[in-house]
Write an enzyme that holds these catalytic residues in place. Structure first.
Site, PDB file in Angstrom:
ATOM      1  CD  GLU A   1      -4.524   4.136  -1.691  1.00 43.12           C
ATOM      2  OE1 GLU A   1      -4.766   4.424  -0.522  1.00 43.12           O
ATOM      3  OE2 GLU A   1      -5.358   4.289  -2.620  1.00 43.12           O
TER       4      GLU A   1
ATOM      5  CG  ASP B   1      -1.937   1.134   1.159  1.00 44.94           C
ATOM      6  OD1 ASP B   1      -2.897   0.994   0.385  1.00 44.94           O
ATOM      7  OD2 ASP B   1      -1.768   2.146   1.876  1.00 44.94           O
TER       8      ASP B   1
END
Length: 794
Positions: A416, A373
């Site tokens: 993301e 992440d």
């Protein structure tokens, strides 16, 4: 046109005419031809004898008038006679005709000549006189090119009329002897029924028979082919501009064996060309020798044309098939790939994960999942806009795809967040791959000029074994590790170790950059306090481990290693404590203490010992990137180190990656003073070759990870060999650490490594025994090193 004129009959006629003329000339040269002068001489002698007989009779009868009338008549009627006279023995001319006095010249030897003939006249055995006949002189005759004119005329006559006669005679003879007449009419008729062209050749490649099909193929009259040579026709091999090979019928005659399936073409241009499959079979006579060849020509022009059309159609179909497959591939990509990063989308990721697990046949294979992440990505979008955010997402996608090998899975989990699944990797390899991702996004994001600060990422790692692994459960463990990484401050790798299906245990294993377990923030704070206490109350000490010159077996240098005396700190690894010190900022003070203490101890025991190796000190990345700390290091070395060339500074690649500019400045300052800079833990970083080029270190140190199975693992051996070869080509020193047995030593020396370090030579030793150890080591010549046991005991 010219070839039609010069037929065999014409050529033979010309030859015979020439032969006849040559025979005439040869006969003339050998004097076998009649001589004009000899003929004329004989004729004149006969005339003179005849006249002499007649005139003698007349003279004996004393018929003077009759005699005068006779000679006058003879002179008038015979152009060859100029004058005639009867001369007595006393020289008196009795009678004459034709102006004899003017024409007569008395021969010098009193004998007759071709022009002046004398015939004596006797009566009653007494010389009574003589007849004198003056002939016209015999001319030598005109000549053309040295050949008498009459002979030349004869040769022209023979040439003209002889040629005509020879031509008609030979034409009839050759018609009777025509090779086609040798072939029975029924055989010719049988050959003419064949659709393929057929030729029968003699042993000189002359055509004896040609059927109608062949004549039509070459567009020539059947009779005109008989007796000609087949090689004179316009033959060529397919695909060749010129005919460089032997014809099949020539091969059959030469090798006396059949020649089959030869591809040949006939015609002067591509448009008129016809393609044939040619077969040549030998014809044997009664003696078994080859007397000729039968050749067949199978016309495949139409077939080749159809094949060419078929090939064009096949090519078109193949192109259409490729287009369809490309379209299907594009549709498949659109259905399974994230359009921004080209990673698998979430649905395709799970399908691939399930399918891959179904194909696993063993329970021993490891399945590792990384949840990745981007840290604070919302701030990136809000600050720089979604275009820059998309660029960062693409960058992250490229990095995770580069990590996933064949058979691995990389996908964009959402937003993301990315996920990578690795199959069959060791725990160390997985953590190294995760660390590579973490460092890569920091380094590569610096290339995006719009970003003021590099992008960091948090990574959670979980590993399971066997085909019974649940993808959802493994992803859940990785997600928990990711959550822990974010809760501990982001920009790190955390591993969740599932030791039991019922009782998952949180493990504080982290990457080499973090280098130690981190259980709870409270425990971390307690360790920070213990580190501060150790620094303030003499709780730190230094040990030294030698680095050996493998060529001379002398001690090259002594590496300084930090040790902790506090009981609580000894329970933890040095790597973990240094990582905590770096996070808290204590590493600057600890690093300065290590530098000053090591220099002081080194200069003390080298002054009391005859052996003076170099000293190697590790520098933290925090000390490099902090300008005050780096300046303090440079000043300490300059002020306290008597001979800076005796000092080596070891710096890991991960320590310099965060601020390359400051690291370059410090490298130049240290090397400018004579300090040697060594790049430590080489081979475990993301772009080690890049930093060798940029920083130009004096040496590199092969990480001990590669030495664990070096003498048994061919892959590790080849990798180490490549690193050593590279270092030697770059002319920088190479140190192999982690050498623990003689097999590893033998192999590393075989690869011409410069220096070695490890338990085989010595374990880290306290400063109190360093001088004694150095003295003992330098005094002994035995190998392996007998001092190891004594050092290990301490």
């Amino acid at each position: 046109m010219i070839s039609k004129l010069f037929t065999p009959t014409f050529r033979l006629s010309i030859g015979l005419v020439g032969l006849t003329i040559c025979l005439v000339l040869s006969a003339n040269a050998l004097k076998l031809m009649p001589d004009e002068r000899s003929i004329e001489l004989d004729a004149r002698l006969k005339i003179a004898e005849s006249l002499a007989i007649h005139l003698s009779n007349a003279a004996s009868r004393n018929e003077i008038n009759s005699l005068r009338e006779v000679i006058s008549t003879v002179v008038k009627r015979n152009d060859a006679i100029r004058s005639i006279a009867f001369r007595r023995t006393n020289g008196e001319i009795l009678i004459s005709a034709g102006g004899h006095e003017q024409h007569w010249v008395e021969p010098s030897d009193q004998s007759s000549t071709l022009t002046y003939v004398q015939i004596p006249l006797k009566m009653e055995n007494k010389d009574w006189g003589k007849f004198e006949i003056a002939f016209t002189p015999i001319q030598s005759g005109d000549q053309i090119a040295g050949i008498p004119k009459k002979l030349g005329i004869l040769m022209l006559f023979l040439g003209a009329f002889g040629f005509v006669g020879y031509y008609f005679l030979l034409n009839r003879v050759l018609r009777e002897l025509h090779p086609g007449n040798v072939i029975p009419e029924r055989v010719q008729a049988a050959f003419n029924t064949l659709a393929e062209g057929v030729l029968i050749l003699d042993d000189q490649n002359r055509i004896l028979l040609a059927n109608n099909s062949f004549a039509a193929t070459v567009n020539k009259a059947q009779n005109s082919l008989i007796g000609s040579k087949i090689a004179d026709l316009q033959w060529k091999y397919w695909g060749e501009k010129t005919l460089a090979k032997e014809y099949p019928w020539q091969l059959a005659l030469r090798d006396q064996k059949n020649v089959t399936a030869v591809k040949m073409a006939y015609g002067s241009s591509q448009e008129e060309s016809k393609n044939f499959i040619v077969n040549a079979a030998c014809i044997h006579n009664k003696n078994g020798t080859v007397s000729g060849v039968i050749v067949t020509f199978d016309d495949v022009t139409d077939l080749e044309y159809k094949n060419a059309e078929l090939n064009v159609m096949v090519d078109r179909l193949q192109k259409k098939d490729i287009e369809i497959r490309n379209k299907n591939r594009e549709l498949h990509i659109l259905a399974t790939r994230d359009p921004l990063t080209n990673c698998l989308n979430r649905r395709a990721f799970f399908e691939g994960f399930d399918e891959r697990i179904e194909n696993i046949q063993t329970n021993d294979i490891s399945i590792s999942c990384m949840m990745i992440d981007l840290d604070c990505f919302k701030i990136v979008n809000d600050t720089y806009g979604h275009a820059i955010g998309d660029e960062v997402i693409k960058l992250m996608g490229n990095i995770v795809k580069s990590i996933a090998g064949n058979g691995d899975i990389a996908g964009r989990y959402g937003g993301e967040e990315f996920c990578v699944v690795l199959f069959g990797y060791t725990r160390e390899d997985v953590l190294a791959a995760a660390e590579k991702i973490r460092i890569s996004i920091i380094e590569d994001s610096k290339k995006i000029s719009a970003l003021k600060n590099p992008i960091t990422t948090s990574i959670g790692v979980a590993t399971a074994y066997g085909a019974e692994t649940s993808p959802v459960a493994l992803l859940d463990l990785a997600d928990k590790a990711l959550y822990t990484a974010k809760s501990l401050g982001r920009d790190r790798v955390i591993e969740w170790e599932n030791q039991s299906a019922k009782s998952p245990v949180y493990s504080d294993n982290i990457s080499q950059e973090i280098a130690g377990p981190m259980r709870l923030e409270k425990a971390t704070e307690e360790l920070r306090a213990d580190l501060r206490d150790a620094l303030d109350n003499d709780g730190l000490s230094l040990h030294y481990q030698p680095i050996i010159d493998l060529k001379s077996c002398n001690v090259r240098s002594m590496e300084v290693l930090l040790r902790f005396e506090n009981e609580e700190l000894r329970e933890h690894s040095v790597e973990k404590l240094i990582a905590i010190a770096e996070q808290s900022g204590l590493i600057i003070e600890i690093g300065q203490w290590v530098l000053e203490t090591a220099i002081s101890q080194y200069q003390h025991w080298t002054s009391t010992s005859g052996v003076q190796p170099m000293i190697a000190i590790n520098i933290s990345g925090v000390q490099i990137t902090d300008r005050n700390a780096s300046k303090q290091i440079v000043d300490t070395i300059r002020n306290k180190m008597d001979d800076p060339s005796k000092l080596e500074v070891e710096i890991t690649e991960s320590a310099i990656i965060h601020d390359v500019h400051e690291a370059k400045i410090m490298f130049k300052q240290l090397q400018g003073m004579g300090v040697r800079v060594i790049l430590d833990d080489f081979g475990t970083g993301y772009s080690s070759l890049k930093y060798i080029k940029e920083f130009q270190p004096d040496g590199i140190k092969i990480d001990q990870y590669f030495m664990k199975n070096f003498d048994q693992n061919n892959s590790d051996r080849r990798l180490v060999a490549a690193i050593i070869a590279m270092a030697r080509n770059l002319k920088i020193d190479i140190v192999a650490e982690g050498i623990e047995n003689t097999s590893q030593l033998d192999n590393i020396m075989f690869l011409h490594c410069d220096y070695g370090q490890g338990y085989l030579f010595s374990r880290p030793m306290p400063v109190s025994i360093v001088p004694e150890w150095l003295q003992l080591f330098s005094d002994t010549d035995s190998v392996p090193f007998p001092i190891d046991k004594a050092v290990a005991a301490n």
